[in-house]
Design an enzyme around this catalytic site. Structure first.
Site, mmCIF file in Angstrom:
data_model
loop_
_atom_site.group_PDB
_atom_site.id
_atom_site.type_symbol
_atom_site.label_atom_id
_atom_site.label_comp_id
_atom_site.label_asym_id
_atom_site.label_seq_id
_atom_site.Cartn_x
_atom_site.Cartn_y
_atom_site.Cartn_z
ATOM 1 C CD GLU A 7 -2.962 1.349 2.147
ATOM 2 O OE1 GLU A 7 -3.453 0.401 2.800
ATOM 3 O OE2 GLU A 7 -3.153 2.551 2.434
ATOM 4 C CG HIS A 9 -0.619 5.469 -1.460
ATOM 5 N ND1 HIS A 9 -1.468 4.610 -2.124
ATOM 6 C CD2 HIS A 9 -0.956 5.384 -0.151
ATOM 7 C CE1 HIS A 9 -2.288 4.054 -1.247
ATOM 8 N NE2 HIS A 9 -1.995 4.491 -0.052
ATOM 9 C CG HIS A 160 -6.629 3.246 -0.340
ATOM 10 N ND1 HIS A 160 -7.037 4.523 -0.049
ATOM 11 C CD2 HIS A 160 -5.423 3.081 0.252
ATOM 12 C CE1 HIS A 160 -6.099 5.103 0.691
ATOM 13 N NE2 HIS A 160 -5.108 4.254 0.886
ATOM 14 C CG ASP A 281 -1.188 4.317 4.019
ATOM 15 O OD1 ASP A 281 -1.096 4.699 2.833
ATOM 16 O OD2 ASP A 281 -2.151 4.602 4.750
HETATM 17 MN MN MN Z 1 -3.168 4.421 1.834
#
Ligand code: MN
Length: 320
Positions: A7, A9, A160, A281
């Site tokens: 995850e 980005h 998400h 994340d």
């Molecule tokens: Mn995220």
């Protein structure tokens, strides 16, 4: 021990404007820090990966991306372009980067075709959908064509968090509730339950869902789901299995944004030790915190290896 995270980005300049939707939910300091890091896929990001012990990052567009674009044709075109851009980024560092497809769910058939192109031609690992699209959730009948394809391709779909189209009254008056602190988890867990109750996993037994944030609290709830569905209004047609059956069979989760042993143990118990995958994340979480935590997490070495790489290698496509 090899470490994969999924995850993680990034943004392309063309999609950067859409993230203003997400920035209503986080403070200005985090937003200001995040944008340059999202736009960087060069040496700075690789150095952060090296410092926190991350071998391989599966990249995804920071949401909501084109999912809030009202013009369907534009959404389809921008999603394809961002996937082409991601393929180029991966080609520069194929030993460090993979990718999840960005899809314009405004057109489910086009999204299915793009998913197929991304996993077959661009060799991506699956796709990420940022919650609802213009008020339509993935259990809607028009998305059957999408699940048929995802299931046939065995492509995992990562839901998400995002915002619903309007703010429910229970979130009014406390801005802190609106976003990562609470509402995103509620929205995303509800989205996953919609898929279960709609029978998506009955009709498409090979479909695989990925949820972030240790499963968005669903692993904690399995017993109550199984206990209370029979006395609730039944889904139509009724589900032949209890909700926990689909949670263990079709739902997987990542550790994104939750670096704590107690929810990890709950996720392992609720979804099974083959269904939990390490993630950070980035850049919304500190990569160093994630790295330190997983090193010392209180699980056996064999389970840790599953979490850190083996489960991702079996659930995601094109990793081996
Ligand atoms: Mn995220």
């Amino acid at each position: 021990m090899k470490r994969i995270a999924l995850e993680e980005h990034f943004l392309t300049p063309e999609l950067a404007g859409y993230i203003e939707e997400t920035f209503q939910n986080v403070n200005k300091d985090l937003a200001a820090m995040a944008v340059p890091r999202l736009l960087d896929v060069g040496p700075e990001r690789i150095e952060i990966m090296d410092q926190c012990g991350l071998d391989f990052a599966v990249l995804s567009i920071a949401g909501p991306g084109v999912q809030i674009e009202p013009d369907t044709k534009l959404a389809v075109r921008l999603a394809e372009k961002s996937n082409d851009d991601l393929a180029e980024i991966i080609a520069q560092k194929p030993d460090r980067y993979g990718g999840l497809a960005h899809l314009a769910m405004q057109d489910p058939k086009a999204a299915a075709d793009e998913l197929e192109r991304c996993v077959k031609e661009l060799k991506f690992q699956g796709a990420m959908v940022n919650g609802q699209t213009l008020g339509v959730y993935l259990d809607a009948p028009e998305n059957e064509v999408f699940w048929e394809r995802a299931s046939a391709l065995k492509a995992p779909i990562y839901i998400h968090p995002g915002n619903p189209v309007s703010k429910p009254v229970c979130f009014e008056g406390h801005p802190g509730l609106w976003g990562p602190f609470w509402s995103w988890g509620v929205e995303t867990a509800t989205h996953a339950l919609r898929l279960i109750l709609a029978g998506v996993f009955e009709r498409h037994p090979d479909a695989k869902l990925i949820l972030g944030h240790m499963g968005e609290s669903l692993p904690f709830m399995t017993w109550r789901f199984d206990s209370r569905l029979p006395i609730s209004y039944h889904p139509e047609p009724p589900l032949p299995q209890a909700p926990s059956y689909y949670l263990k069979k079709n739902v997987t989760c990542t550790t994104s944004g939750v670096f704590d042993d107690t929810p990890l143990h709950c996720a392992l118990a609720g979804l099974g030790e083959d269904n939990v995958m390490y993630s950070i994340d980035y850049p919304f979480e500190a990569a160093a915190d994630a790295g330190k935590w997983i090193e010392s997490a209180n699980v056996s070495e064999s389970v840790k290896e599953k979490i850190c790489s083996k489960n991702a290698e079996s659930i995601l496509l094109n990793l081996k």
